[in-house]
Design a protein around this motif. Structure first.
Motif, PDB file in Angstrom:
ATOM      1  N   ALA A 176     -19.359   0.419 -10.833  1.00  0.00           N
ATOM      2  CA  ALA A 176     -18.182   0.259 -11.698  1.00  0.00           C
ATOM      3  C   ALA A 176     -17.017   1.106 -11.198  1.00  0.00           C
ATOM      4  N   THR A 177     -17.363   2.328 -10.772  1.00  0.00           N
ATOM      5  CA  THR A 177     -16.301   3.207 -10.265  1.00  0.00           C
ATOM      6  C   THR A 177     -15.694   2.634  -8.993  1.00  0.00           C
ATOM      7  N   TYR A 178     -16.510   2.099  -8.114  1.00  0.00           N
ATOM      8  CA  TYR A 178     -16.009   1.516  -6.867  1.00  0.00           C
ATOM      9  C   TYR A 178     -15.032   0.384  -7.158  1.00  0.00           C
ATOM     10  N   ARG A 179     -15.447  -0.514  -8.082  1.00  0.00           N
ATOM     11  CA  ARG A 179     -14.556  -1.641  -8.402  1.00  0.00           C
ATOM     12  C   ARG A 179     -13.235  -1.139  -8.994  1.00  0.00           C
ATOM     13  N   LYS A 180     -13.308  -0.123  -9.815  1.00  0.00           N
ATOM     14  CA  LYS A 180     -12.101   0.420 -10.448  1.00  0.00           C
ATOM     15  C   LYS A 180     -11.167   1.040  -9.411  1.00  0.00           C
ATOM     16  N   VAL A 181     -11.766   1.846  -8.514  1.00  0.00           N
ATOM     17  CA  VAL A 181     -10.954   2.518  -7.499  1.00  0.00           C
ATOM     18  C   VAL A 181     -10.347   1.506  -6.541  1.00  0.00           C
ATOM     19  N   MET A 182     -11.144   0.558  -6.061  1.00  0.00           N
ATOM     20  CA  MET A 182     -10.623  -0.433  -5.134  1.00  0.00           C
ATOM     21  C   MET A 182      -9.552  -1.291  -5.782  1.00  0.00           C
ATOM     22  N   GLY A 183      -9.715  -1.560  -7.070  1.00  0.00           N
ATOM     23  CA  GLY A 183      -8.707  -2.348  -7.773  1.00  0.00           C
ATOM     24  C   GLY A 183      -7.368  -1.638  -7.814  1.00  0.00           C
ATOM     25  N   LYS A 184      -7.436  -0.321  -8.032  1.00  0.00           N
ATOM     26  CA  LYS A 184      -6.187   0.441  -8.058  1.00  0.00           C
ATOM     27  C   LYS A 184      -5.577   0.562  -6.670  1.00  0.00           C
ATOM     28  N   LEU A 185      -6.428   0.842  -5.692  1.00  0.00           N
ATOM     29  CA  LEU A 185      -5.911   1.015  -4.335  1.00  0.00           C
ATOM     30  C   LEU A 185      -5.309  -0.265  -3.794  1.00  0.00           C
ATOM     31  N   ASP A 186      -5.902  -1.401  -4.162  1.00  0.00           N
ATOM     32  CA  ASP A 186      -5.463  -2.673  -3.596  1.00  0.00           C
ATOM     33  C   ASP A 186      -4.402  -3.339  -4.467  1.00  0.00           C
ATOM     34  N   SER A 187      -3.649  -2.560  -5.210  1.00  0.00           N
ATOM     35  CA  SER A 187      -2.560  -3.085  -6.036  1.00  0.00           C
ATOM     36  C   SER A 187      -1.233  -2.545  -5.506  1.00  0.00           C
ATOM     37  N   TYR A 188      -0.175  -3.279  -5.777  1.00  0.00           N
ATOM     38  CA  TYR A 188       1.149  -2.811  -5.405  1.00  0.00           C
ATOM     39  C   TYR A 188       1.619  -1.747  -6.397  1.00  0.00           C
ATOM     40  N   THR A 189       2.194  -0.683  -5.878  1.00  0.00           N
ATOM     41  CA  THR A 189       2.772   0.368  -6.722  1.00  0.00           C
ATOM     42  C   THR A 189       4.252   0.519  -6.375  1.00  0.00           C
ATOM     43  N   PRO A 190       5.056   0.961  -7.346  1.00  0.00           N
ATOM     44  CA  PRO A 190       6.500   1.055  -7.099  1.00  0.00           C
ATOM     45  C   PRO A 190       6.873   2.349  -6.384  1.00  0.00           C
ATOM     46  N   LEU A 191       8.076   2.384  -5.853  1.00  0.00           N
ATOM     47  CA  LEU A 191       8.657   3.574  -5.241  1.00  0.00           C
ATOM     48  C   LEU A 191      10.026   3.818  -5.862  1.00  0.00           C
ATOM     49  N   GLY A 192      10.451   5.074  -5.818  1.00  0.00           N
ATOM     50  CA  GLY A 192      11.781   5.424  -6.310  1.00  0.00           C
ATOM     51  C   GLY A 192      11.758   6.107  -7.653  1.00  0.00           C
ATOM     52  N   TYR A 193      12.797   6.974  -7.878  1.00  0.00           N
ATOM     53  CA  TYR A 193      12.912   7.613  -9.194  1.00  0.00           C
ATOM     54  C   TYR A 193      14.310   8.158  -9.473  1.00  0.00           C
ATOM     55  N   SER A 194      15.301   7.806  -8.639  1.00  0.00           N
ATOM     56  CA  SER A 194      16.653   8.334  -8.848  1.00  0.00           C
ATOM     57  C   SER A 194      17.672   7.271  -8.464  1.00  0.00           C
ATOM     58  N   LEU A 195      18.487   6.830  -9.442  1.00  0.00           N
ATOM     59  CA  LEU A 195      19.448   5.767  -9.121  1.00  0.00           C
ATOM     60  C   LEU A 195      20.674   5.843 -10.018  1.00  0.00           C
ATOM     61  N   CYS A 196      21.651   5.051  -9.646  1.00  0.00           N
ATOM     62  CA  CYS A 196      22.847   4.838 -10.462  1.00  0.00           C
ATOM     63  C   CYS A 196      23.096   3.342 -10.536  1.00  0.00           C
ATOM     64  N   GLY A 197      23.460   2.865 -11.722  1.00  0.00           N
ATOM     65  CA  GLY A 197      23.717   1.440 -11.874  1.00  0.00           C
ATOM     66  C   GLY A 197      24.577   1.142 -13.086  1.00  0.00           C
ATOM     67  N   VAL A 198      24.738  -0.135 -13.339  1.00  0.00           N
ATOM     68  CA  VAL A 198      25.605  -0.612 -14.414  1.00  0.00           C
ATOM     69  C   VAL A 198      24.743  -1.181 -15.541  1.00  0.00           C
ATOM     70  N   VAL A 199      25.052  -0.799 -16.764  1.00  0.00           N
ATOM     71  CA  VAL A 199      24.313  -1.303 -17.920  1.00  0.00           C
ATOM     72  C   VAL A 199      24.557  -2.803 -18.058  1.00  0.00           C
ATOM     73  N   GLU A 200      23.472  -3.556 -18.027  1.00  0.00           N
ATOM     74  CA  GLU A 200      23.580  -5.009 -18.134  1.00  0.00           C
ATOM     75  C   GLU A 200      23.206  -5.512 -19.530  1.00  0.00           C
ATOM     76  N   GLN A 201      22.351  -4.779 -20.215  1.00  0.00           N
ATOM     77  CA  GLN A 201      21.935  -5.181 -21.560  1.00  0.00           C
ATOM     78  C   GLN A 201      21.558  -3.922 -22.333  1.00  0.00           C
ATOM     79  N   VAL A 202      21.892  -3.894 -23.619  1.00  0.00           N
ATOM     80  CA  VAL A 202      21.636  -2.726 -24.460  1.00  0.00           C
ATOM     81  C   VAL A 202      20.580  -3.086 -25.494  1.00  0.00           C
TER      82      VAL A 202
END
Length: 735
Positions: free
Chosen positions: A78-104
């Motif tokens: 179970a642990t193997y399937r869980k770990v491989m599932g996480k490793l084989d998923s796409y994860t995001p990058l980035g944490y600092s930006l500037c932009g324009v409010v499009e919807q409130v």
């Protein structure tokens, strides 16, 4: 929409098409303008993804511990399937930006659609075209702050929180170990707080950058230079604070921190470096070791970050959001400058290639920005400082007939300082047909000295008596800069022909006052001491160069050098900046060579020093770039000038030698070179004074038209306006 993602198992980086996030209550949907790559945190993550499974495990022992706990609880399969599932998923990058409010979203009332905001968070400020950002992780961008600079908000907040943990005080000395992106920002924040900073980094380029941005000294931590600088600045006691902004597996940073700290100093860990504290060293000095947790209080608290529950300001002064707003305010007010940190700006579509170049070391960078399509141009235009326009005062006068001077021409001097006694009076004292009538100074002894040395008929401290003396034909104003405009105004109203050393005025109001006196009196007999256009060598070179038909490019390097500690030029509050004081020389010379007055001025300066880059634009699209630097070596020539147009080039080497090069010549000549002057440099003072005395005696036109003097002064003053606004300044009404 598009988003940058990474597969942690394979290390693959990609720009994927993903669904647009919904605009949930308690936050806003933001279209990115610029996002910042954290060259420390993100590249570490990218590098880890490229490791083998064993390498990943070694780099993240905390995650290995979790895996082992899961094995004990759930079993291996179970642990193997869980770990491989996480490793084989796409994860995001980035944490600092500037932009324009499009919807409130519901519950948000502090921003509206179209507002520019800076955003934070590794789940909400991603490298993506659109992000949903909760209330406590965004803040409005101050007016005038460029989006590319506001994109530094989160990283700036990390540096700011680290500095807060160090509790710096005025006059203290700090050591910053690691001069990457965070370290460079820490240096600037400490400098702005009145702290002297020593930097340590093995990269000499980063050391040089930190010194330009305010550090007192920087060097390789493995060398003796850093230790010597600390000893010099602290009297051997050691620094008050150390900021660990370095990464990697070496224990050198914490060992260096212990060695260079004073007794009971503070050590703040901001980065992710090895922390095997040498017990004896830290114990004996009783060092206070502190950790700085990311952007500030509220980080990792879901009730703050996701649910929007703020901490009362009376209990928590600086939260994540308040740190973010504070850093943007420092940027907007010019206390911190991030532009020198921007090594590269990449289009968002080139994200994968940019990461590859960074990882491979092909792209050496402190900070890299992604630029997004769509609203980017509009946001940039909205946030950029508005173009400034200043009026060049019109010369409105009905000149009265000039009074012809009898021979000899009688001259009075107001002021007899170093420049007057070394560069003006020696020429006038030997000139036939000139009588040095009266010298006026504020102290009796200096007037007596000038009278004795140069043969003035009278010496006095009474200015009004000289201005009321009808036998005086012309008055020289050679005093400190702050008095030039007022003394010139009084002398013009008294009907005198006036020679005033540069600058004519320190402010636009002073310039307007001088012109009001011209208009009131009808007396436009004024000369400003712009002597370089009269230099024989430069005049000969201009003659050889010939008339232009097309636009020209002029480059003027002024190696102004450092001032002595006691120089009154340093009294900027009363005497104006160095460039206001002498910059008119160089603008006048450029305008004389280009035979026109500038129509716009753009000026920029690195943070922390007085070096200026000034670009003047002229009516025929000619440009003149003046580099006014104070940090150059004294052995280097002070003034070098190049003018290129129509297949010809003129070069002036510090008024010692001049040359003109020809692409084609009817006479077959390819080059003219002056002989090297055997004596001291002639910068034109003698010829300038001869022209002035001739105009006084004959009643003919002044050597330089009044409109040109006004245009040069207005352009000089516009440099300060341009530096404050960060945008080109149009000189409205320029000829």
């Amino acid at each position: 929409m598009k988003q940058v993602v990474q597969n942690y198992k394979s290390g693959e980086l990609a720009v994927l098409d993903v669904p647009v996030p919904g605009c949930k209550p308690g936050g806003v949907l933001v279209r990115s303008a610029y996002s910042l790559i954290s060259t420390g945190t993100e590249l570490m993550k990218v590098s880890e993804a490229g490791m083998s499974m064993l390498g990943k495990a070694r780099s993240r022992p905390d995650q290995v511990a979790k895996v082992m706990q899961s094995v004990a609880t759930n079993g291996v399969p179970a642990t193997y399937r869980k770990v491989m599932g996480k490793l084989d998923s796409y994860t995001p990058l980035g944490y600092s930006l500037c932009g324009v409010v499009e919807q409130v979203g519901a519950g948000i009332d502090d921003v509206k659609v179209g507002d520019l905001v800076a955003c934070a968070g590794n789940e909400h400020a991603l490298h993506a075209e659109l992000n949903w950002v909760p209330k406590n992780l965004y803040t409005p961008v101050p007016d005038g702050l460029a989006p590319r600079h506001a994109a530094f908000g989160t990283v700036g907040s990390i540096a700011l929180q680290g500095v807060r943990q160090g509790e710096p005080q005025l006059g203290e000395v700090a050591l910053v170990i690691g001069l990457g992106l965070i370290g460079q920002l820490v240096v600037q924040l400490l400098t702005a707080s009145g702290v002297r900073v020593v930097g340590a980094d093995p990269d000499p380029v980063r050391c040089e950058l930190a010194e330009r941005l305010g550090a007192a000294a920087c060097g390789d931590p493995a060398s003796a230079a850093v230790e010597a600088s600390v000893a010099e600045l602290t009297g051997g006691h050691g620094v008050d604070q150390v900021y660990l902004a370095a990464g990697g597996g070496s224990n050198q940073p914490v060992e260096l921190a212990a060695r260079l700290s004073r007794d009971r100093g503070r050590v703040v860990d901001i980065g992710k470096c090895r922390l095997d504290l040498p017990w004896n060293a830290y114990y004996e000095k009783e060092l206070d070791v502190r950790f700085s947790r990311s952007y500030g209080p509220g980080r990792y608290d879901p009730s703050y970050e996701l649910e929007g529950r703020d901490y009362p300001i009376g209990y928590v002064r600086w939260t994540e959001r308040r740190n973010l707003a504070c850093f943007l305010d420092l940027l907007a007010r010019g206390s911190v400058d991030v532009e020198p940190l921007v090594s590269h700006v990449a289009d968002f579509d080139d994200a994968v290639e940019t990461y590859r170049r960074l990882k491979d070391g092909e792209l050496k960078a402190v900070a890299v920005l992604f630029r997004y399509p769509g609203h980017t141009a509009e946001a940039e235009e909205a946030a950029q400082p508005a173009a400034v326009s200043v009026a060049v005062p019109a010369v409105k006068v009905q000149p009265r007939p000039a009074r012809l001077a009898k021979s000899p021409v009688r001259l009075a001097f107001i002021g007899a300082g170093n420049y007057a006694t070394s560069m003006l009076l020696p020429h006038l004292a030997q000139r036939d047909g000139v009588e040095l009538s009266t010298v006026v100074t504020t102290t009796a002894l200096s007037a007596a000295n000038a009278q004795r040395k140069f043969g003035f008929a009278e010496a006095t401290t009474d200015l009004d008596a000289v201005l009321g003396d009808k036998s005086v034909d012309a008055v020289f104003v050679v005093t400190r800069h702050s008095s030039h405009a007022e003394l010139t105004r009084k002398a013009l109203l008294a009907g005198k022909t006036v020679f005033v050393e540069k600058p004519l005025a320190l402010t636009e109001d002073e310039l307007a006052g001088v012109l009001a006196a011209v208009e009131e009196s009808g007396n436009d007999r004024l000369q400003v001491g712009f002597n370089r256009r009269f230099a024989p060598l430069l005049r000969e070179a201009r003659k050889r160069f010939g008339a232009r038909t097309g636009p020209a490019n002029l480059r003027y390097l002024v190696n102004a050098g450092r001032l002595d500690q006691g120089s009154w030029y340093l009294q900027q509050g009363s005497e104006g900046s160095r460039f206001v004081g002498e910059g008119g020389h160089f603008i006048d010379t450029a305008s004389w060579l280009l035979d026109a007055d500038p129509v716009s001025v753009y000026a920029t300066a690195p943070s922390g020093n007085e070096d200026l880059q000034i670009v003047l634009r002229y009516p025929d699209e000619s440009t003149a770039t003046i580099s006014y630097v104070t940090s150059g070596p004294s052995a280097f020539p002070k003034e070098t000038l190049d003018l290129i147009a129509d297949g010809r080039a003129l070069r002036l080497d510090d008024f010692v030698r001049a040359s003109v090069y020809f692409e084609k010549s009817t006479a077959g000549q390819q080059r003219w070179v002056s002989s090297r002057l055997p004596k001291a440099r002639d910068k034109g003072q003698n010829a300038e004074l001869a022209a002035f005395v001739k105009a006084v005696r004959s009643g003919g036109p002044m050597p330089v038209p009044l409109a040109s003097l006004v245009a040069t002064t207005a352009a000089t003053l516009a440099v300060r306006t341009g530096l404050a606004g960060g945008a080109p300044v149009t000189l409205a009404g320029a000829r």
